[in-house]
Design an enzyme around this catalytic site. Structure first.
Site, PDB file in Angstrom:
ATOM      1  N   TYR A  38     -10.685  -8.501   5.158  1.00  0.00           N
ATOM      2  CA  TYR A  38     -10.517  -9.720   4.376  1.00  0.00           C
ATOM      3  C   TYR A  38     -10.921 -10.959   5.173  1.00  0.00           C
ATOM      4  CZ  TYR A  38      -7.858  -6.780   1.163  1.00  0.00           C
ATOM      5  OH  TYR A  38      -7.477  -5.791   0.287  1.00  0.00           O
ATOM      6  N   GLU A  83     -13.356   3.195  -3.292  1.00  0.00           N
ATOM      7  CA  GLU A  83     -14.022   4.490  -3.250  1.00  0.00           C
ATOM      8  C   GLU A  83     -13.524   5.447  -4.321  1.00  0.00           C
ATOM      9  OE1 GLU A  83     -14.774   4.822   1.597  1.00  0.00           O
ATOM     10  OE2 GLU A  83     -13.733   6.424   0.520  1.00  0.00           O
ATOM     11  N   HIS A  99       0.808  -1.228   0.000  1.00  0.00           N
ATOM     12  CA  HIS A  99       0.000   0.000   0.000  1.00  0.00           C
ATOM     13  C   HIS A  99       0.845   1.283   0.000  1.00  0.00           C
ATOM     14  CE1 HIS A  99      -3.756  -2.234   1.801  1.00  0.00           C
ATOM     15  NE2 HIS A  99      -3.206  -2.862   0.768  1.00  0.00           N
TER      16      HIS A  99
END
Length: 386
Positions: free
Chosen positions: A282, A261, A168
């Site tokens: 998850y 989003e 990330h």
């Protein structure tokens, strides 16, 4: 030479409204949207498109940007920067890049050219950088000579709070004509325990706005206040798409299981991660407080559940009238190209295209109306609507 892959000329009449939702499977969470068509907008009529291979042989490409004269610059995640000529030939790696930490999801990431590139030959890129304590997201700039060499290379943004995992990093970069630069970051894989995303002294999970020399614009929302003055907005999970469209900057971010989003980040506002989310973890547990919304957090313009795992995106401004003003988004999972029809800042329709080509990482709209899509598998496809 460009290889023609397919010609798709579907019979649905353009402009005829479609009311069924896009086929996408069952939602992971049972949250209700905050307003109509915040998710699962009506399916758009299928677009007639032709598809050809423009270039291939790339190694995990991540970002692509036009240089002019039919050339493009492209990043490869393992750490190479290459030029693609107008005939699809791919150059050798360009010399002069700083060391890139190609670990996990990290590596050489996005690339963009200066709005004045024809004059200043400046390019910008983002990458995973190894520092004491782990890895961070960084952004750099340099001057690209006509012989392909890079000079005057220097970092303009280096994230604090290094993490040892390889997850990330974000990250897109957009240089603007006013001399500012947008950079998106991720939460560095901290999950719903990632307190740094809500910390205004950390650049994890933030939209960053700096000047092209690395200084901070005086009108940033945290200048003169508590917090990191590079921050524009906070509460984002992993923004791998960003584009300039109606009203300014738009971003798109990965959710966990559900909750991808689309946002239009505003100065100083908080977009909720990891306190609220339209997805679930998850492992199936609730994210944060188990709610999709709460006071003090901004609503996404649109969300997906199940996810599309978004990559790069661009607003279409080419000559094909049916796509004018639409948002084109790369999808990594399930893969393909997602088109959103926009009206008044809201999504009113969705289409899924190229669902059989695999993971698409980035999108570039060309002056002639065609669209280049960058595949993780190493190809660049030229998609022509109409």
């Amino acid at each position: 030479m460009i290889r023609i892959l397919a010609l798709i000329a579907l019979a649905t009449a353009a402009g005829v409204a479609a009311f069924a939702q896009v086929t996408q499977g069952s939602a992971n969470a049972d949250f209700a949207p905050a307003f109509a068509e915040q998710t699962r907008a009506p399916a758009l009529p299928s677009s007639p498109i032709s598809v050809a291979v423009f270039a291939d042989g790339l190694d995990s490409p991540w970002g692509i940007a036009p240089l002019g004269a039919g050339q493009f610059i492209v990043t490869e995640k393992p750490g190479a920067l290459r030029v693609i000529d107008s005939d699809g030939r791919v150059s050798a790696p360009l010399p002069g890049l700083p060391d890139v930490a190609a670990q996990g999801q990290g590596g050489l990431l996005d690339v963009a050219v200066s709005p004045g590139f024809a004059r200043d030959r400046t390019i910008f890129w983002t990458y995973a950088k190894s520092v004491r304590g782990g890895l961070v997201t960084a952004a750099a700039r340099g001057v690209l000579a006509t012989d392909g060499s890079l000079s005057e290379v220097r970092d303009i943004f280096v994230q604090g709070d290094p993490a040892r995992n390889g997850r990330h990093f974000g990250s897109r970069i957009i240089p603007m004509a006013d001399g500012t630069v947008w950079i998106t970051t991720g939460d560095r894989g901290a999950g719903d325990s990632g307190t740094l995303v809500q910390d205004i002294d950390s650049t994890h999970g933030k939209v960053i706005r700096i000047n092209s020399d690395g200084t901070v614009p005086s009108d940033n929302p945290f200048v003169g206040r508590a917090g990191d003055d590079q921050i524009w907005s906070l509460g984002h999970r992993n923004m791998q798409g960003a584009a300039i469209g109606p009203g300014g900057l738009w971003t798109i971010e990965h959710g966990p299981r559900g909750g991808d989003e689309l946002n239009q980040p505003q100065a100083g506002l908080n977009y909720g991660w990891p306190v609220v989310s339209y997805g679930i973890n998850y492992r199936g547990s609730d994210v944060g407080n188990g709610q999709a919304r709460a006071p003090g957090f901004e609503e996404p313009v649109y969300y997906w559940d199940p996810v599309i795992a978004p990559g790069g995106m661009m607003f279409y401004d080419g000559p094909y009238a049916e796509w004018q003003g639409d948002l084109l988004i790369a999808s990594l999972n399930p893969g393909g190209l997602v088109r959103l029809k926009m009206e008044g800042g809201r999504v009113i329709g969705e289409e899924r295209m190229l669902t059989d080509v695999g993971r698409i990482r980035d999108v570039e709209v060309l002056d002639d109306g065609a669209v280049l899509v960058l595949l993780d598998a190493g190809e660049v496809l030229r998609v022509t609507p109409g």
